[in-house]
Motif scaffolding. Structure first.
Motif, mmCIF file in Angstrom:
data_model
loop_
_atom_site.group_PDB
_atom_site.id
_atom_site.type_symbol
_atom_site.label_atom_id
_atom_site.label_comp_id
_atom_site.label_asym_id
_atom_site.label_seq_id
_atom_site.Cartn_x
_atom_site.Cartn_y
_atom_site.Cartn_z
ATOM 1 N N VAL C 45 0.787 -1.170 -0.090
ATOM 2 C CA VAL C 45 0.172 0.190 0.091
ATOM 3 C C VAL C 45 0.731 1.189 -0.183
ATOM 4 C CG1 VAL C 45 -1.657 1.052 1.312
ATOM 5 C CG2 VAL C 45 -1.810 -1.127 1.115
ATOM 6 N N ASP C 46 1.948 1.237 0.681
ATOM 7 C CA ASP C 46 2.894 2.397 0.952
ATOM 8 C C ASP C 46 4.231 2.000 -0.133
ATOM 9 O OD1 ASP C 46 3.982 0.423 2.392
ATOM 10 O OD2 ASP C 46 4.504 1.680 4.044
ATOM 11 N N GLY C 47 4.234 1.284 -0.840
ATOM 12 C CA GLY C 47 5.203 1.081 -1.873
ATOM 13 C C GLY C 47 5.640 2.122 -2.387
ATOM 14 N N VAL C 48 6.773 1.895 -3.158
ATOM 15 C CA VAL C 48 7.488 3.108 -3.664
ATOM 16 C C VAL C 48 8.434 2.574 -4.951
ATOM 17 C CG1 VAL C 48 9.493 4.929 -3.332
ATOM 18 C CG2 VAL C 48 8.010 4.353 -1.661
ATOM 19 N N VAL C 58 7.592 7.539 -7.409
ATOM 20 C CA VAL C 58 6.232 7.443 -7.416
ATOM 21 C C VAL C 58 5.831 6.616 -6.145
ATOM 22 C CG1 VAL C 58 3.996 6.615 -8.401
ATOM 23 C CG2 VAL C 58 6.159 7.276 -9.795
ATOM 24 N N ALA C 59 5.225 7.127 -5.046
ATOM 25 C CA ALA C 59 4.802 6.590 -3.832
ATOM 26 C C ALA C 59 3.419 6.155 -3.872
ATOM 27 C CB ALA C 59 5.257 7.605 -2.615
ATOM 28 N N GLY C 60 3.071 5.151 -3.298
ATOM 29 C CA GLY C 60 1.817 4.544 -3.006
ATOM 30 C C GLY C 60 1.171 3.703 -3.928
ATOM 31 N N ARG C 61 0.741 2.474 -3.564
ATOM 32 C CA ARG C 61 0.138 1.712 -4.451
ATOM 33 C C ARG C 61 -0.520 2.102 -5.696
ATOM 34 N NH1 ARG C 61 -3.547 -2.841 -1.635
ATOM 35 N NH2 ARG C 61 -1.470 -4.008 -1.560
ATOM 36 N N ASP C 62 -1.815 3.085 -5.095
ATOM 37 C CA ASP C 62 -2.630 3.749 -6.128
ATOM 38 C C ASP C 62 -2.029 4.564 -7.112
ATOM 39 O OD1 ASP C 62 -4.611 2.472 -4.611
ATOM 40 O OD2 ASP C 62 -5.107 4.240 -3.780
ATOM 41 N N ASN C 63 -0.985 5.458 -6.880
ATOM 42 C CA ASN C 63 -0.261 6.138 -7.748
ATOM 43 C C ASN C 63 0.675 5.624 -8.728
ATOM 44 O OD1 ASN C 63 -1.218 8.578 -6.645
ATOM 45 N ND2 ASN C 63 0.374 8.783 -5.011
ATOM 46 N N ILE C 64 1.075 4.343 -8.190
ATOM 47 C CA ILE C 64 2.040 3.519 -8.822
ATOM 48 C C ILE C 64 1.101 2.727 -10.086
ATOM 49 C CG2 ILE C 64 3.289 1.217 -8.950
ATOM 50 C CD1 ILE C 64 4.335 2.043 -6.212
ATOM 51 N N ALA C 65 -0.062 2.321 -9.720
ATOM 52 C CA ALA C 65 -1.014 1.822 -10.680
ATOM 53 C C ALA C 65 -1.492 2.756 -11.837
ATOM 54 C CB ALA C 65 -2.173 1.023 -9.873
ATOM 55 N N GLU C 126 12.843 -4.513 -2.776
ATOM 56 C CA GLU C 126 12.511 -5.029 -1.538
ATOM 57 C C GLU C 126 11.205 -5.489 -1.523
ATOM 58 O OE1 GLU C 126 15.206 -1.898 1.120
ATOM 59 O OE2 GLU C 126 13.406 -2.454 1.807
ATOM 60 N N LEU C 127 11.179 -6.727 -1.272
ATOM 61 C CA LEU C 127 9.796 -7.572 -1.240
ATOM 62 C C LEU C 127 9.619 -8.023 0.434
ATOM 63 C CD1 LEU C 127 11.298 -8.798 -3.883
ATOM 64 C CD2 LEU C 127 9.141 -9.192 -4.423
ATOM 65 N N HIS C 128 8.426 -7.904 0.635
ATOM 66 C CA HIS C 128 7.985 -8.673 1.879
ATOM 67 C C HIS C 128 6.562 -9.288 1.872
ATOM 68 C CE1 HIS C 128 5.879 -5.093 4.060
ATOM 69 N NE2 HIS C 128 5.474 -5.109 2.763
ATOM 70 N N ARG C 129 6.265 -10.054 2.697
ATOM 71 C CA ARG C 129 4.882 -10.393 2.856
ATOM 72 C C ARG C 129 3.757 -9.771 3.368
ATOM 73 N NH1 ARG C 129 3.494 -15.719 1.116
ATOM 74 N NH2 ARG C 129 4.989 -17.009 0.384
ATOM 75 N N SER C 130 2.588 -9.859 2.868
ATOM 76 C CA SER C 130 1.596 -9.079 3.319
ATOM 77 C C SER C 130 0.233 -9.971 3.051
ATOM 78 C CB SER C 130 1.440 -7.639 2.668
ATOM 79 O OG SER C 130 0.402 -6.962 3.123
ATOM 80 N N ARG C 137 7.837 -3.472 -1.732
ATOM 81 C CA ARG C 137 7.906 -2.406 -0.875
ATOM 82 C C ARG C 137 8.757 -1.313 -1.512
ATOM 83 N NH1 ARG C 137 9.681 -3.517 5.218
ATOM 84 N NH2 ARG C 137 11.654 -3.316 4.343
ATOM 85 N N LYS C 138 9.708 -1.412 -2.118
ATOM 86 C CA LYS C 138 10.480 -0.688 -2.871
ATOM 87 C C LYS C 138 11.041 -1.102 -4.095
ATOM 88 C CE LYS C 138 13.736 1.798 -0.407
ATOM 89 N NZ LYS C 138 14.740 2.288 0.525
ATOM 90 N N ARG C 139 10.872 -0.456 -5.162
ATOM 91 C CA ARG C 139 11.634 -0.887 -6.314
ATOM 92 C C ARG C 139 12.506 0.206 -7.121
ATOM 93 N NH1 ARG C 139 8.209 -4.061 -10.551
ATOM 94 N NH2 ARG C 139 8.816 -5.612 -9.180
#
Lengths: 147, 147, 147
Positions: C45-48, C58-65, C126-130, C137-139
């Motif tokens: 949700v707070d991915g970058v 670009v920050a946040g899932r919605d903005n990335i999409a 950087e990936l994690h489980r959710s 989480r970060k690309r």
């Protein structure tokens, strides 16, 4: 299921297959990043690198590293970044020796330019463990354009 | 961890995933090397090979092998070496059937020339085990340029 | 064998390695198929999402999409199909966080045309489980032509 029958598909287990894939990823990233000291350590001390593009094989870790460094420095001077992609790995394990036949692409990108395929090759490797690490003992790279 | 929850990422276990990757490597290396007899055995006897580039699907192992042989011989006469790269495999297992959706590139190198991308495709396969080996029961190849 | 010594090759086990490969396959297939709703869920949700081609991350899932959708729609209007290929994965696991450095190619095919390499990049994640799923989480995507 995998252990029940000897088939072409189940020559190696998943753990070994995974290790070999990770080994190649690391080896090629070191080469493309110009980290020749650590790249050299992915070859056996008495490793041999042969290719249908070379007049004679390059023998010994130090000579292999020197040849790669010379080639990469020349490319960097032209502003070219190479990426080595390996894929389509066939893997066979025989005692301590792992034999891999895979495809290897060389992709080249000029600064401010468009990437292109530079070489399409078949790479045949013999790997073994040395000091807890996989290393290449013999590599043969066959460029498709020279066949 | 992997076994605890049903997620998109953990549809298959690592051993199956590894076997499928090795199967494709072997299948494509046989094709590109022109070993049609062994390549044919990677399809079910009643296998079907369909594509958006074909007017009708090719049905039956023998017909599939004959079509591939004809195409490859024509390329060889022009001095062209093709390499089939599969990657980005999504794998689902449902009872005895494995469904794979992956990307497939066809890379072509002329003798003494530069390699180029010939086709970018999406390959959708149904595989099952026959006589201890994975075989393709249905393949559908969709070329991106024909969409 | 793999568990006996800490080596560069055996940083992760085969199961994790397999899951990450399948995650990327699914993530890129969703993107290239234009399924942005499901693609968005592969980011935190707070991915970058940062890149040397972007003025700012670009920050946040919605903005990335939204950014991906805008880019893909523009390509579709030009009749271009992109395929994102990731390969040569180096994978490190540190507690709950998985760090991946891999190569990523963007291949573009025009309708009725020939595919070409559009971008050669290095992708650091950087990936994690959710919620039982891997998410980014970060690309950071570094295009080779901009270095």
């Amino acid at each position: 299921m995998a252990q029940e029958s000897a088939t072409h598909d189940v020559i190696v287990n998943a753990q070994l297959h995974s290790e070999i894939q990770l080994f190649y990823a690391r080896q090629m990233q070191l080469l493309d990043a110009g980290d020749f000291d650590n790249w050299a350590l992915t070859f056996a001390v008495d490793g041999v690198f042969a290719a249908n593009a070379y007049p004679t094989p390059v023998a010994g870790r130090d000579n292999i590293a020197a040849a790669a460094q010379k080639a990469t420095v020349a490319l960097a001077e032209q502003g070219l970044q190479r990426r080595h992609w390996l894929g389509m790995l066939s893997v066979e394990s025989d005692g301590g020796v792992v034999r891999v036949t895979c495809y290897a692409l060389v992709i080249e990108t000029p600064r401010a330019g468009v990437p292109s395929l530079r070489h399409s090759t078949v790479c045949t490797d013999e790997l073994h463990r040395s000091g807890g690490e996989w290393v290449v003992r013999k590599r043969y790279v066959q460029r498709d354009d020279l066949n």
